[in-house]
Design a protein around this motif. Structure first.
Motif, PDB file in Angstrom:
ATOM      1  N   MET A   1       1.092  -1.274  -0.033  1.00 27.55           N
ATOM      2  CA  MET A   1       0.136   0.064  -0.095  1.00 27.55           C
ATOM      3  C   MET A   1       1.006   1.444   0.018  1.00 27.55           C
ATOM      4  O   MET A   1       1.932   1.285   0.612  1.00 27.55           O
ATOM      5  CB  MET A   1      -1.125  -0.093   1.206  1.00 27.55           C
ATOM      6  N   LYS A   2       0.419   2.251  -0.868  1.00 28.92           N
ATOM      7  CA  LYS A   2       1.262   3.604  -0.741  1.00 28.92           C
ATOM      8  C   LYS A   2       0.141   4.702  -0.248  1.00 28.92           C
ATOM      9  O   LYS A   2      -1.037   4.362  -0.528  1.00 28.92           O
ATOM     10  CB  LYS A   2       1.542   3.869  -2.132  1.00 28.92           C
ATOM     11  N   MET A   3       0.762   5.596   0.069  1.00 37.64           N
ATOM     12  CA  MET A   3       0.076   6.708   0.646  1.00 37.64           C
ATOM     13  C   MET A   3       0.450   8.056   0.307  1.00 37.64           C
ATOM     14  O   MET A   3       1.466   8.226   0.154  1.00 37.64           O
ATOM     15  CB  MET A   3      -0.044   6.623   2.390  1.00 37.64           C
ATOM     16  N   VAL A   4      -0.462   8.788  -0.281  1.00 39.76           N
ATOM     17  CA  VAL A   4      -0.253  10.286  -0.741  1.00 39.76           C
ATOM     18  C   VAL A   4      -0.893  10.983  -0.008  1.00 39.76           C
ATOM     19  O   VAL A   4      -2.013  11.190   0.218  1.00 39.76           O
ATOM     20  CB  VAL A   4      -0.643  10.415  -2.444  1.00 39.76           C
ATOM     21  N   LEU A   5       0.008  11.979   0.720  1.00 40.41           N
ATOM     22  CA  LEU A   5      -0.673  13.186   1.357  1.00 40.41           C
ATOM     23  C   LEU A   5      -0.965  14.656   0.598  1.00 40.41           C
ATOM     24  O   LEU A   5       0.271  14.962  -0.011  1.00 40.41           O
ATOM     25  CB  LEU A   5       0.156  13.446   2.534  1.00 40.41           C
ATOM     26  N   LEU A   6      -1.832  15.082   0.673  1.00 38.23           N
ATOM     27  CA  LEU A   6      -2.074  16.325  -0.230  1.00 38.23           C
ATOM     28  C   LEU A   6      -1.616  17.300   0.629  1.00 38.23           C
ATOM     29  O   LEU A   6      -2.654  17.827   1.575  1.00 38.23           O
ATOM     30  CB  LEU A   6      -3.486  16.362  -0.887  1.00 38.23           C
ATOM     31  N   THR A 110      -2.495  -0.783  -4.141  1.00 37.10           N
ATOM     32  CA  THR A 110      -3.542   0.117  -3.374  1.00 37.10           C
ATOM     33  C   THR A 110      -2.987   1.331  -2.965  1.00 37.10           C
ATOM     34  O   THR A 110      -1.707   1.408  -2.393  1.00 37.10           O
ATOM     35  CB  THR A 110      -4.000  -0.361  -2.260  1.00 37.10           C
ATOM     36  N   VAL A 111      -3.490   2.527  -3.639  1.00 33.14           N
ATOM     37  CA  VAL A 111      -3.123   3.852  -3.305  1.00 33.14           C
ATOM     38  C   VAL A 111      -3.980   4.563  -2.252  1.00 33.14           C
ATOM     39  O   VAL A 111      -5.343   4.941  -2.786  1.00 33.14           O
ATOM     40  CB  VAL A 111      -2.658   4.629  -4.262  1.00 33.14           C
ATOM     41  N   VAL A 112      -3.731   5.061  -1.121  1.00 32.82           N
ATOM     42  CA  VAL A 112      -4.488   5.684  -0.380  1.00 32.82           C
ATOM     43  C   VAL A 112      -4.118   7.155  -0.414  1.00 32.82           C
ATOM     44  O   VAL A 112      -3.093   7.631  -0.351  1.00 32.82           O
ATOM     45  CB  VAL A 112      -4.395   5.132   1.160  1.00 32.82           C
ATOM     46  N   VAL A 113      -4.990   7.975  -0.613  1.00 33.36           N
ATOM     47  CA  VAL A 113      -5.195   9.345  -0.786  1.00 33.36           C
ATOM     48  C   VAL A 113      -5.837  10.350   0.359  1.00 33.36           C
ATOM     49  O   VAL A 113      -6.931   9.737   0.918  1.00 33.36           O
ATOM     50  CB  VAL A 113      -5.633  10.092  -2.004  1.00 33.36           C
ATOM     51  N   MET A 114      -5.040  11.044   1.198  1.00 27.01           N
ATOM     52  CA  MET A 114      -5.794  11.868   2.126  1.00 27.01           C
ATOM     53  C   MET A 114      -5.156  13.264   2.431  1.00 27.01           C
ATOM     54  O   MET A 114      -4.080  13.414   1.914  1.00 27.01           O
ATOM     55  CB  MET A 114      -5.699  11.059   3.649  1.00 27.01           C
ATOM     56  N   PRO A 115      -5.679  14.191   3.045  1.00 27.93           N
ATOM     57  CA  PRO A 115      -5.229  15.551   3.275  1.00 27.93           C
ATOM     58  C   PRO A 115      -3.784  15.517   4.505  1.00 27.93           C
ATOM     59  O   PRO A 115      -3.918  14.441   5.048  1.00 27.93           O
ATOM     60  CB  PRO A 115      -6.281  16.297   3.888  1.00 27.93           C
ATOM     61  N   VAL A 116      -3.138  16.363   4.246  1.00 26.83           N
ATOM     62  CA  VAL A 116      -1.923  16.274   5.204  1.00 26.83           C
ATOM     63  C   VAL A 116      -2.066  16.967   6.598  1.00 26.83           C
ATOM     64  O   VAL A 116      -1.264  16.702   7.181  1.00 26.83           O
ATOM     65  CB  VAL A 116      -0.677  16.914   4.520  1.00 26.83           C
ATOM     66  N   ASP A 117      -3.308  17.336   6.801  1.00 29.54           N
ATOM     67  CA  ASP A 117      -3.534  18.143   8.056  1.00 29.54           C
ATOM     68  C   ASP A 117      -4.755  17.516   8.789  1.00 29.54           C
ATOM     69  O   ASP A 117      -5.158  18.833   9.506  1.00 29.54           O
ATOM     70  CB  ASP A 117      -3.369  19.580   7.535  1.00 29.54           C
ATOM     71  N   CYS A 209     -14.061  13.044   5.190  1.00 32.48           N
ATOM     72  CA  CYS A 209     -12.862  13.493   5.533  1.00 32.48           C
ATOM     73  C   CYS A 209     -11.867  13.505   4.555  1.00 32.48           C
ATOM     74  O   CYS A 209     -10.585  13.634   4.777  1.00 32.48           O
ATOM     75  CB  CYS A 209     -12.317  12.889   6.748  1.00 32.48           C
ATOM     76  N   GLY A 210     -12.247  13.288   3.222  1.00 34.93           N
ATOM     77  CA  GLY A 210     -11.247  13.441   2.030  1.00 34.93           C
ATOM     78  C   GLY A 210     -10.252  12.328   2.018  1.00 34.93           C
ATOM     79  O   GLY A 210      -9.275  12.568   1.328  1.00 34.93           O
ATOM     80  N   VAL A 211     -10.590  11.164   2.641  1.00 35.55           N
ATOM     81  CA  VAL A 211      -9.803   9.808   2.528  1.00 35.55           C
ATOM     82  C   VAL A 211     -10.335   8.794   1.796  1.00 35.55           C
ATOM     83  O   VAL A 211     -11.253   8.279   1.932  1.00 35.55           O
ATOM     84  CB  VAL A 211      -9.618   9.237   3.988  1.00 35.55           C
ATOM     85  N   PHE A 212      -9.514   8.344   0.716  1.00 30.76           N
ATOM     86  CA  PHE A 212     -10.314   7.574  -0.425  1.00 30.76           C
ATOM     87  C   PHE A 212      -8.994   6.307  -0.829  1.00 30.76           C
ATOM     88  O   PHE A 212      -7.803   7.041  -0.658  1.00 30.76           O
ATOM     89  CB  PHE A 212     -10.814   8.066  -1.409  1.00 30.76           C
ATOM     90  N   ALA A 213      -9.259   5.202  -1.204  1.00 20.90           N
ATOM     91  CA  ALA A 213      -8.428   4.413  -1.987  1.00 20.90           C
ATOM     92  C   ALA A 213      -8.930   3.858  -3.150  1.00 20.90           C
ATOM     93  O   ALA A 213      -9.955   3.721  -3.224  1.00 20.90           O
ATOM     94  CB  ALA A 213      -8.050   3.304  -0.786  1.00 20.90           C
ATOM     95  N   PHE A 214      -7.859   3.411  -3.898  1.00 26.75           N
ATOM     96  CA  PHE A 214      -7.937   2.855  -5.338  1.00 26.75           C
ATOM     97  C   PHE A 214      -6.759   2.010  -5.562  1.00 26.75           C
ATOM     98  O   PHE A 214      -5.719   2.240  -5.109  1.00 26.75           O
ATOM     99  CB  PHE A 214      -8.319   3.763  -6.560  1.00 26.75           C
TER     100      PHE A 214
END
Length: 467
Positions: A1-6, A110-117, A209-214
């Motif tokens: 799994m990779k995580m991208v913080l925006l 899997t890539v999980v994207v979420m805000p950084v804060d 809360c702006g968290v999603f995965a694909f």
């Protein structure tokens, strides 16, 4: 799994402490475990480490925030940098191209994207790891994590479940044995009125809360179908051609197979002064006094002059080199609208090497500009090797000592030394101990674009001088 913080934001909602380079996530106002001030991004980065996710995490950001992130998190953090600030869809598309073509991440990852804060407990990030299993088990295109509401908020967006997903007892019914629950998503609702929010809570709706995965191939296929490049270098070249729109609008709202996983822990969006001050430990930060009958009042002062507040309740006073805000807390969100057209240059910035504050700026009738800065260079850090075409600088070393490179010469400097740097003069500085410098710039255009950077690493800079 990779995580991208925006990591984005225009820095308007928490003006004057925030600006284009120092958005809300970089403000050092939250108390850490020892009671010392820390920023939202530093808090989240620490929690990601506690959850064992740091080596899988990337921060997607814009160029103005790069040095601020390095200053607060260190130079080792993995960043995916937008060539220009656009919106969340282009930022995520660029991140996907980077993971695929530069990092070599597999299409089934899997890539999980979420805000950084987000303001959350560490359990939030442990829960986010479960999105991978939810995707696998549900076969959905997108798996969202939503927060179970604790009150009918009119400030948040809601994830609304499909009608057949929730039985009469109001609980989600799709379960992965022994692990978690999720449900199919019907729709999304932005900032509903209180009565509608209450009805949606009864339907088990969640705060978005702006968290999603694909899966990586989900987004790669969308990029190919849209005629967008999937190679990172080509994506950078064509970045200005991507639609300037949100990921929610471009992808989420157009997808058919979406599931949501509830999270029941603490979550807050500290995006305005009235919400941020709820989590600030001290009512007074910086020089000043709060006296008399002043309940639920905060003063956050970054200036060297004191602020005195008497008999004012439910008020926030924030002062920085960018300006001074005095506001009723409930009215404080209005500042974003008021400041949206402001193009004032940032008067305070953190950089990978330290920080600076603008002390004075004058523009004379003939076109000459004079800008005075107080620069602090951290120990063992250095400025880039650079020159300017439109300005002359005079440096006065106030404290500390180190080395200066100027036009091929290397020499020592200490407190009391004064240096003159003419136009086109190649120069850099490295601090042995913390150095404070008063810099006076004089020229016709005192802008960042006038800086031509030749090198960043000190060994490389010394090598260029030897050559």
């Amino acid at each position: 799994m990779k995580m991208v913080l925006l990591s984005g934001g225009s820095g308007k909602r928490l003006w004057p402490l925030s600006n284009d380079s120092r958005s809300k996530q970089f403000l050092k106002v939250l108390p850490d475990a020892a009671g010392s001030p820390e920023s939202m991004v530093k808090r989240v980065w620490g929690q990601i480490g506690e959850a064992g996710l740091r080596r899988h995490a990337y921060i997607a950001t814009s160029q103005p925030q790069v040095e601020m992130i390095q200053s607060q998190l260190g130079s080792e953090v993995e960043m995916i940098v937008e060539p220009e600030r656009r919106d969340t869809f282009p930022a995520i598309a660029l991140s996907v191209a980077y993971l695929y073509s530069v990092e070599g991440v597999g299409l089934n990852e899997t890539v999980v994207v979420m805000p950084v804060d987000p303001y959350v407990d560490t359990s939030f990030f442990h829960k986010a790891k479960e999105l991978e299993s939810v995707l696998e088990h549900s076969g959905a295109d997108l798996a969202l994590m939503g927060v179970k509401p604790t009150f009918p908020s009119e400030k948040y967006g809601y994830i609304v479940p499909a009608e057949d997903a929730v039985p009469t007892d109001g609980e989600a019914i799709r379960n992965i044995p022994g692990e978690m629950s999720y449900y199919n998503v019907n729709s999304f609702k932005e900032k509903p009125a209180r009565e509608e929010a209450l009805r949606m809570m009864e339907q088990s709706a969640l705060w978005n809360c702006g968290v999603f995965a694909f899966k990586l191939d989900f987004m790669i296929n969308i990029l190919i179908a849209g005629g967008y490049p999937i190679q990172y270098n080509e994506m950078v070249k064509r970045y200005d051609q991507l639609p300037k729109t949100s990921f929610d609008y471009e992808i989420v709202e157009r997808s058919n197979r979406i599931v949501a996983m509830p999270y029941e822990g603490e979550w807050k969006d500290l995006g305005t002064w009235n919400t941020l001050t709820e989590q600030i430990g001290d009512s007074l930060i910086g020089k000043g006094t709060i006296a008399g009958n002043s309940d639920n009042t905060h003063v956050i002062n970054e200036l060297d002059i004191p602020i005195t507040l008497l008999n004012l309740s439910n008020v926030v006073v924030a002062a920085s080199p960018d300006g001074i805000l005095v506001s009723d807390k409930e009215a404080s969100p209005m500042i974003k609208e008021i400041m949206k057209h402001s193009d004032q240059r940032p008067m305070y910035e953190e950089r990978r090497w330290g920080r600076y504050r603008v002390l004075d700026y004058l523009k004379y009738p003939g076109g000459t500009e004079v800008l005075t800065k107080r620069i602090c260079v951290s120990p063992s850090q250095n400025l880039s090797y650079q020159y300017h075409q439109l300005r002359r600088e005079v440096w006065t070393i106030v404290s500390g000592e180190g080395e200066v490179v100027q036009d091929g010469r290397v020499f020592r400097v200490k407190a009391g030394d004064v240096l003159t740097i003419e136009k086109e003069s190649r120069h850099s500085l490295r601090a042995d101990s913390e150095m404070e410098i008063i810099e006076v710039q004089t020229g016709t255009q005192l802008i960042e674009e006038d800086i031509v950077r030749l090198a960043y690493d000190w060994k490389e800079i010394l090598g260029l001088c030897t050559a």
